[in-house]
Design an enzyme around this catalytic site. Structure first.
Site, PDB file in Angstrom:
ATOM      1  N   LYS A   1       6.923  -5.298   6.969  1.00 20.45           N
ATOM      2  CA  LYS A   1       6.652  -5.052   5.546  1.00 20.45           C
ATOM      3  C   LYS A   1       7.729  -4.097   5.028  1.00 20.45           C
ATOM      4  CE  LYS A   1       2.715  -3.453   2.701  1.00 20.45           C
ATOM      5  NZ  LYS A   1       1.311  -2.959   2.749  1.00 20.45           N
TER       6      LYS A   1
ATOM      7  N   SER B   1      -1.885  -5.776  -0.052  1.00 22.94           N
ATOM      8  CA  SER B   1      -0.500  -5.700  -0.451  1.00 22.94           C
ATOM      9  C   SER B   1       0.471  -6.252   0.590  1.00 22.94           C
ATOM     10  CB  SER B   1      -0.124  -4.250  -0.755  1.00 22.94           C
ATOM     11  OG  SER B   1      -0.180  -3.459   0.419  1.00 22.94           O
TER      12      SER B   1
ATOM     13  N   SER C   1      -5.120  -3.847   2.888  1.00 26.59           N
ATOM     14  CA  SER C   1      -3.852  -4.553   2.728  1.00 26.59           C
ATOM     15  C   SER C   1      -3.342  -5.326   3.927  1.00 26.59           C
ATOM     16  CB  SER C   1      -2.768  -3.569   2.302  1.00 26.59           C
ATOM     17  OG  SER C   1      -2.814  -3.425   0.917  1.00 26.59           O
TER      18      SER C   1
HETATM   19  N1  GLN Z   1      -5.710  -3.381  -2.851  1.00 27.76           N
HETATM   20  C1  GLN Z   1      -5.881  -1.996  -2.548  1.00 27.76           C
HETATM   21  C2  GLN Z   1      -5.070  -1.176  -3.518  1.00 27.76           C
HETATM   22  O1  GLN Z   1      -4.506  -1.728  -4.380  1.00 27.76           O
HETATM   23  C3  GLN Z   1      -5.474  -1.720  -1.160  1.00 27.76           C
HETATM   24  C4  GLN Z   1      -4.018  -1.694  -0.972  1.00 27.76           C
HETATM   25  C5  GLN Z   1      -3.598  -1.289   0.393  1.00 27.76           C
HETATM   26  O2  GLN Z   1      -4.378  -1.350   1.348  1.00 27.76           O
HETATM   27  N2  GLN Z   1      -2.365  -0.825   0.494  1.00 27.76           N
HETATM   28  O3  GLN Z   1      -4.991   0.005  -3.432  1.00 27.76           O
END
Ligand code: GLN
Length: 489
Positions: A82, A157, A181
């Site tokens: 990532k 994400s 994420s």
């Molecule tokens: N969707 C969640 C957020 O927007 C989790 C994102 C993540 O785990 N980085 O914060």
């Protein structure tokens, strides 16, 4: 079966038998990325030169010492990261315009460990900007598309990580999980994703979003690969004071132990009205499979679950507003300077560098931390967080693992929720509590919707209970073949 279809453990067997070279493998993946990335957009940066160099080194090692020593399981295996992991000499953007030309001078700990184990890094994967999002639409480099249906999101994400593994562009990937994420995109793309216990993997060299929640973890094609990759990156690191000094078990050793007598809890708050009927059906079928495998299914309650999303969006935004203060155009990142003074330079740089969702969160977090509101919002959220953690610890006095859905629905269409942040935030309703509790959980494929989209199952473990959820996941995987299905891209 093509080379790009195989798992880490299958490829390792071929590499040590010299049926295949790391260079062949690396070329196969680079070709696959070139062919499919225009459609999927999972990679922001591909590193063919570095990858070939690492493959050549791995092959040299394999040729020289084969038979004499036991090779690390990752020697010569192509992986991708990532774009939140800082990588020496390789652009690291966090999918933000703010960092679109940032070339870090060092490798983070997880990356260093992978390189030391002989892995070949293919490149850097797309994501929601600064890991904020659940659909990968918040990327300055364009959305990622779900390999199962190009009109759908891959989740976020770590959408690039999940999509690249599903689209056979890499054997496996590393992602990060702050509120879901790793698990939610893994679920939407039909692959395995594991969020380790907070403190299990070093966060050094991982661009910070919400530091008390962020964790690094693997995205893989099967459970055994998740065990291998977790083992490779886990462990204490004195560069991250929140990493925990506890020994790292051999996660592969007891994988086949089975689930006979394992007590699996079903939290009643996770089987709610908003749960899609097809997701519910798949989860019920999975519960039945576990029953047949000899597990004991028990009803449990996590009573503070309804407060988790609100609590998360106070804590995560507060920490983000503080973490993202460093992007001021001075030391690194984008700088816009009209010569009108320092404050103006800060404002112009941040206005130009951050996308809308990131700005929204910085504003929310700054508000929650401001004097007069701190007690009402941030402090209250911290107290609720403690109650949520206690719910989990209490449930784990009676069960070994918890079983829940990963997401309320299968992957949704691109732009379906983009204009409605609240709807988007609710995608993580089943994953967020685990981060607040600081414990571990994984997502594994357990079904398909009528439209042919993957559905995932979540197994939540006790703090540092990764071994147990891996065992439970492995037993399910052996009994089903959802993980063998691949998109036709
Ligand atoms: N969707 C969640 C957020 O927007 C989790 C994102 C993540 O785990 N980085 O914060």
């Amino acid at each position: 079966m093509q080379l790009t279809d195989l798992t880490i453990h299958a490829l390792h067997d071929k590499l040590i038998k010299r049926e295949l070279s790391s260079m062949d493998l690396t070329e196969a993946f680079l070709a696959r990325i070139e062919a499919s990335n225009p459609q999927i957009n999972a990679f922001i940066t591909v590193c063919p030169e570095q990858a070939r160099k690492a493959a050549a080194e791995a092959d040299k090692l394999l040729a020289k010492e084969c038979g004499e020593r036991k090779f690390g399981l990752l020697t010569g295996i192509p992986l991708a990261l990532k774009d939140i992991f800082v990588t020496e000499g390789v652009r690291t953007t966090c999918a933000s315009k703010m960092l679109d030309n940032f070339i870090p001078p060092y490798d983070g700990t997880a990356v260093r460990k992978l390189k030391e184990s002989g892995a070949v890094i293919l490149g850097k994967l797309n994501m929601d900007e600064f890991a904020m999002g659940s659909s990968n639409e918040n990327s300055a480099f364009g959305p990622v598309r779900n390999p199962w249906n190009l009109d759908c999101v891959p989740g976020g994400s770590s959408g690039g990580s999940a999509a690249a593994v599903a689209a056979l562009q890499t054997v496996a990937a590393l992602g990060t999980d702050t509120g879901g994420s790793i698990r939610q995109p893994a679920s939407h793309c039909g692959v395995v994703g594991l969020k380790p216990t907070y403190g299990r993997v070093s966060r050094y060299g991982v661009i910070a979003y919400a530091s008390s929640l962020d964790q690094v973890g693997p995205v893989t094609r099967d459970v055994e690969d998740a065990a291998i990759l977790l083992g490779a990156v886990a462990g204490y690191d004195n560069a991250d004071s929140t990493s925990v000094n506890a020994s790292v078990p051999d996660y592969r050793k007891n994988l086949k132990k089975g689930v006979k007598g394992l007590r699996i809890g079903l939290p009643k708050e996770y089987f709610i009205d908003g749960l899609d009927a097809e997701v519910k059906q798949s989860i019920e079928a999975a519960i039945q499979t576990y029953r047949e495998l000899g597990a004991e299914i028990v009803d449990v309650s996590l009573p503070h679950t309804p407060y988790a999303v609100a609590c998360y969006y106070l804590i995560a935004t507060a920490e983000a507003s503080s973490n993202l203060a460093r992007y001021d155009g001075v030391r690194y990142g984008k700088r816009v300077d009209d010569g009108k003074g320092l404050i103006d330079m800060y404002m112009q740089s941040r206005a130009a560098g951050f996308g809308d969702e990131v700005k929204r969160r910085i504003m929310l977090g700054t508000y929650a931390l401001s004097s007069g509101y701190y007690d009402a919002y941030y402090l209250k959220a911290q107290k609720v967080r403690t109650l949520i953690r206690q719910d989990f610890l209490e449930a784990f006095t009676g069960v070994d693992v918890l079983l829940t859905p990963v997401a309320p629905t299968a992957a949704f269409k691109l732009s379906e929720k983009a204009e409605d942040p609240l709807q988007m935030y609710l995608s993580d309703i089943f994953t967020i509590p685990v981060n607040l509790a600081g414990t571990c959980a994984m997502s594994l494929p357990c079904g398909h919707s009528g439209a042919g989209l993957p559905i995932g199952l979540q197994l939540v473990g006790k703090p540092f209970g990764e071994e147990t959820i891996l065992q439970a996941a492995y037993a399910f995987e052996q009994a089903t073949d959802w993980h063998k299905k691949a998109p036709s891209i």
